[in-house]
Design a protein around this motif. Structure first.
Motif, PDB file in Angstrom:
ATOM      1  N   THR A  59       0.914  -1.217  -0.191  1.00 16.01           N
ATOM      2  CA  THR A  59       0.093  -0.059   0.012  1.00 16.01           C
ATOM      3  C   THR A  59       1.041   1.248  -0.082  1.00 16.01           C
ATOM      4  OG1 THR A  59      -0.293  -0.001   2.400  1.00 16.01           O
ATOM      5  CG2 THR A  59      -1.925  -1.214   1.151  1.00 16.01           C
ATOM      6  N   ASN A 100       1.505   5.623  -7.645  1.00 14.00           N
ATOM      7  CA  ASN A 100       0.969   5.473  -9.103  1.00 14.00           C
ATOM      8  C   ASN A 100       1.010   3.801  -9.528  1.00 14.00           C
ATOM      9  OD1 ASN A 100      -0.028   5.778 -11.614  1.00 14.00           O
ATOM     10  ND2 ASN A 100       1.666   7.225 -12.246  1.00 14.00           N
ATOM     11  N   LEU A 101      -0.163   3.325  -8.961  1.00 17.73           N
ATOM     12  CA  LEU A 101      -0.062   1.717  -9.103  1.00 17.73           C
ATOM     13  C   LEU A 101      -1.637   1.339  -9.616  1.00 17.73           C
ATOM     14  CD1 LEU A 101       0.611  -1.165  -9.032  1.00 17.73           C
ATOM     15  CD2 LEU A 101      -0.358  -1.067  -6.466  1.00 17.73           C
ATOM     16  N   THR A 102      -1.664   0.654 -10.809  1.00 18.45           N
ATOM     17  CA  THR A 102      -3.158   0.416 -11.241  1.00 18.45           C
ATOM     18  C   THR A 102      -2.913  -1.290 -11.236  1.00 18.45           C
ATOM     19  OG1 THR A 102      -3.488   2.278 -12.758  1.00 18.45           O
ATOM     20  CG2 THR A 102      -4.490   0.083 -13.344  1.00 18.45           C
ATOM     21  N   LEU A 112      -5.792  -3.586  -0.549  1.00 19.56           N
ATOM     22  CA  LEU A 112      -5.349  -3.290  -1.837  1.00 19.56           C
ATOM     23  C   LEU A 112      -6.582  -2.385  -2.438  1.00 19.56           C
ATOM     24  CD1 LEU A 112      -3.421  -5.988  -3.545  1.00 19.56           C
ATOM     25  CD2 LEU A 112      -2.555  -4.245  -2.313  1.00 19.56           C
ATOM     26  N   TYR A 147      -6.394   1.204  -4.641  1.00 15.09           N
ATOM     27  CA  TYR A 147      -5.885   1.400  -5.670  1.00 15.09           C
ATOM     28  C   TYR A 147      -7.029   0.955  -6.675  1.00 15.09           C
ATOM     29  CZ  TYR A 147      -1.468   0.871  -3.591  1.00 15.09           C
ATOM     30  OH  TYR A 147      -0.232   1.068  -2.952  1.00 15.09           O
TER      31      TYR A 147
END
Length: 406
Positions: A185, A189-191, A208, A211
């Motif tokens: 976590t 910038n996480l997809t 999660l 996100y």
């Protein structure tokens, strides 16, 4: 991190292997990225290097075996491979990638603490395709089939501590859940990409959930997985032309989640004009199979797999829990209808024209469905909805969006 109009953007794809379903998916996306003008590089931990393009192996056989030992003894899977990961991070610094696409970060090859701390520090855009549930549990990759929901609040007393990633003596699920929650976590910038709606719904209930989560169904190369003449394969396996062939394929039928016991039960119900062929069984399992089941060990020979799918009359997937199995897609692309337990995301690929769904564990309905396919031979059509071109385009769009915004 944008490199300007005159320089290619660099993507690094990371997965435990280049083989198997997740490896083939990564390699297809690598090829798609190159075709779209990206500088694409594969980083992997085990198995053979990819046939085309630039690649990096993370660690070596010794680092893998050391990581396995750490897992077996202390249940600290993902915290080994320190030296290997430091070397990989140094390589990443040299490459200065615009985006990193993670796949399976479990599998005894990378240190998740070092990797994710690096990603947070560098603020590199990340796409993370989850192929199972390992990212948000304290130990296991799947849990529904054993009726466990501890992952929602915090793992402890893991009922699957001796399942992959196997620990022999210690249950460290409490600590590993906390470590994963802390590491995974807080990325800027996480997809997250899930191949099934089933998995996406689980992610939204996990730590999660903050996100963005996108569903992109897996795809297969339908120019490779296509109907071919399966006659030679029948000859090789000594199966008469008139036999109705029921096929099952798994990476490892020793994993009880793959439903091996149901194939044994099914063998007691089918008529003499039917034969079961199982690919992915062990030598020990082969020795103990009944006469109406032919067992083959796992193969990475794609052409051989295509022949096997094509010679079968029906593909039966008795998984008790899975994400979005590519074996279903491969069979459908080869023109062989699929019957699957409606478990996990396995049923999401099945259309009425190309297969049937069965309630998990319902042997009578399974047998009736097989007989239905047998009586309606020629009714079911080849399904190519899940072609690699379509799913690759969706991923390329994600890459472009993230790189543009970074």
């Amino acid at each position: 991190m944008n490199k300007g109009k005159n320089k290619k953007a660099t993507i690094v794809h990371v997965n435990v292997t280049t083989n198997g379903s997740t490896g083939r998916i990564m390699c297809m996306l690598h090829e798609a990225a190159k075709k779209e003008g990206f500088n694409s590089i594969i980083a992997y931990g085990r198995g053979s290097p990819p046939k085309n393009g630039e690649y990096i192996r993370i660690g070596n056989d010794f680092s893998v075996y050391s990581h396995v030992a750490l897992t077996r003894l202390l249940d600290l899977h993902g915290l080994g491979s320190v030296r290997a990961t430091k070397k990989f991070i140094k390589k990443l610094d040299e490459l200065n990638p615009d985006l990193i696409h993670l796949h399976n970060v479990h599998g005894y090859y990378v240190n998740i603490k070092l990797l994710f701390e690096y990603l947070k520090e560098k603020k590199i855009p990340v796409v993370w395709t989850l192929h199972d549930c390992w990212a948000f549990t304290g130990h296991c990759a799947y849990f529904e089939y054993v009726g466990c929901d501890k992952w929602k609040t915090g793992c402890y007393d893991c009922p699957q501590v001796k399942k992959y990633p196997k620990s022999l003596f210690v249950d460290n699920s409490v600590q590993m859940y906390r470590i994963k929650r802390e590491l995974f976590t807080g990325l800027d910038n996480l997809t997250i990409v899930c191949p099934s709606n089933w998995l996406a719904n689980l992610v939204k209930q996990s730590f999660l959930s903050k996100y963005p989560v996108k569903v992109i169904h897996n795809g297969v190369d339908t120019t490779v997985f296509r109907p071919v003449d399966g006659g030679k394969m029948r000859e090789r396996l000594n199966i008469p032309k008139e036999k109705f062939v029921i096929l099952g394929v798994a990476a490892n039928f020793k994993d009880e989640r793959k439903g091996f016991k149901y194939f044994l039960e099914l063998s007691k119900l089918i008529d003499k004009d039917c034969m079961i062929v199982l690919v992915g069984v062990s030598k020990k399992q082969i020795k103990n199979l009944p006469k109406n089941i032919i067992g083959l060990m796992r193969t990475e020979n794609i052409n051989e797999l295509v022949e096997i799918y094509s010679m079968a009359d029906v593909f039966v997937n008795l998984t008790l829990e899975d994400n979005f199995p590519t074996v279903n897609l491969e069979s459908l692309a080869c023109g062989t209808p699929v019957i699957t337990f409606d478990s996990g995301g396995s049923g999401e690929s099945i259309e009425e024209s190309c297969g049937l769904l069965v309630k998990k564990g319902d042997l009578k309905s399974l047998f009736d469905s097989i007989m239905k396919v047998k009586s309606r031979k020629g009714y079911f059509i080849r399904c190519i909805l899940y072609d690699k071109v379509n799913f690759s385009k969706e991923y390329v769009n994600v890459y472009n969006d993230l790189i543009t915004c970074s």
